[in-house]
Scaffold this motif. Sequence first.
Motif, short mmCIF file in Angstrom:
data_model
loop_
_atom_site.label_atom_id
_atom_site.label_comp_id
_atom_site.label_asym_id
_atom_site.label_seq_id
_atom_site.Cartn_x
_atom_site.Cartn_y
_atom_site.Cartn_z
N ALA A 273 0.99 -0.68 -0.09
CA ALA A 273 0.61 -0.20 0.18
C ALA A 273 0.89 1.29 0.00
N ALA A 274 1.81 1.70 0.74
CA ALA A 274 2.83 2.47 0.90
C ALA A 274 3.55 2.87 -0.48
N LEU A 275 4.46 1.51 -1.44
CA LEU A 275 4.22 1.59 -2.70
C LEU A 275 3.56 1.92 -3.27
N THR A 276 2.25 1.93 -3.30
CA THR A 276 1.67 2.05 -4.73
C THR A 276 0.95 3.84 -4.30
N ASP A 281 1.85 9.53 -5.57
CA ASP A 281 2.57 10.67 -5.64
C ASP A 281 3.25 11.38 -6.61
N LEU A 282 3.46 9.81 -7.11
CA LEU A 282 4.61 9.95 -8.89
C LEU A 282 3.89 10.56 -9.89
N LEU A 283 2.75 10.00 -9.81
CA LEU A 283 1.62 10.34 -10.81
C LEU A 283 1.14 12.24 -10.44
N ALA A 284 0.55 12.50 -9.63
CA ALA A 284 0.60 13.91 -9.17
C ALA A 284 2.08 15.28 -9.30
#
Length: 474
Positions: A273-276, A281-284
């Motif tokens: 879940a943390a990696l997701t 965050d990368l997408l944001a």
Amino acid sequence: MPRVHAFRDDALADHDAVGLVEALRAGRVGTAEVVEAAIARTEAVDPHLGAVAHRAYDRARAEGRDPRGGWFAGVPTFVKDNADVAGMPTQHGADAFTAAPPRRDGDLARMYLATGLVPLGKTRLSEFGFSPAAEHARQGPVRNPWSTDHTAGASSAGSAALVAAGAVPIAHANDGGGSIRIPAAACGLVGLKPTRGRLAQDVMNRTMPVRIVADGVVTRSVRDTAALLREAERVYRALHLPPVGDVTRPGRRRLRVAVVTAAAGRTASPEVAALTRRTADLLAGLGHHVEEAASPAPPSFAEDFLLHWGLLATAIVRTGRLTYGRSWDLERCDPLTRGLDRLATRNLHRLPGAIRRLRQAADLGAAFHERYDVVLSPTLATTTPRVGHLDPSAGYDQAMERILSWVAFTPWQNVTGEPAVSLPLATSAEGLPLGMMLGAGAGREPLLLGLALELEEAAPFARITAPAGPGTPP
């Protein structure tokens, strides 16, 4: 964790399929030496991986000397051993019968090989594709080249293991509950399940009560997957879908992205879940609008899907002798196949309702994608298990509980018919690849591919030849 790969300074080098096409067309390498290099690489890694079901090296050498036409002419590949290829037995990963080689290609192989790809043989899968780990009591497991202590996933495990290990740059896979995306996630590859009906399929996969299976490929780059869809479309055009076309650049639109970390009654592990959320965050950070959302799947989904899965096992078990011939021996089926058959036969009265609800899932998916362009989830709920954890010979109840705890996110798109892609955007604390899955509305492969190209550019995928180490994105 021992890694196994065959990347070396030969005709294949470290080319992906598109790069190999460029090298072949420029005359830097020849088709015969490319095929020979792929054979040598396969023979170097397969004793450690157990990925090959059938070798057709003489045929490959002949095609290498005189390649057929097609954009991928001369590029070596493998076909998963549940698709018919003329002269190669289709064993479906099973020990319960002995297959005779078909006289002609099935519809999938006819389309796939018309692109110019040269088949070296066929790859191993779990028995009839039911388990997400290809482990056989008699044949042994298909092992992950990133760590041979771990599973390569399934059912397209053999294809994924050989592509990840560098034996070939692209291989056929198919997906009835995640079997393109699961091994792609485990082996650090790109695995796109296309929209239902996008590619040609063999009759068996076209005649299910709910048409959950889609054919595709596993690759090491997004551009290879995009090129395969483009070239396949020139051979077989799905007229009910908008064309994929030639997707070669990141998409420009900023998208509405839903982040889902629980599905089918299961929640992703804290690490996953943390990696997701880091991928979110990368997408944001790339300018997309990202928000957490609940899965569109209804509470009944997991149980309904399992019943449909069981019905497919019952069809195999009850018609085995008729379908596969006199060599059929039910006692040689593994406990998972027989357990799924028992589940369905004990619940026949519930199957019509389950199938009706599964067929309604497409409307739920379409409504969800009116609010969100893309859904981001982990491909799998936990990190990749070690060999033996999903061993079907341990008994149905144990195997099924462990399967459902791992495979919670992928079956939804099989039922809705929507496309979804697993990308190697994360690495577990153990240093193993961990896939992140992006799904979109039916027919929206161009949108998914454009976003995948953007993410690949922003966070280049980890390479098996690089030093091991955790981190995300790699």
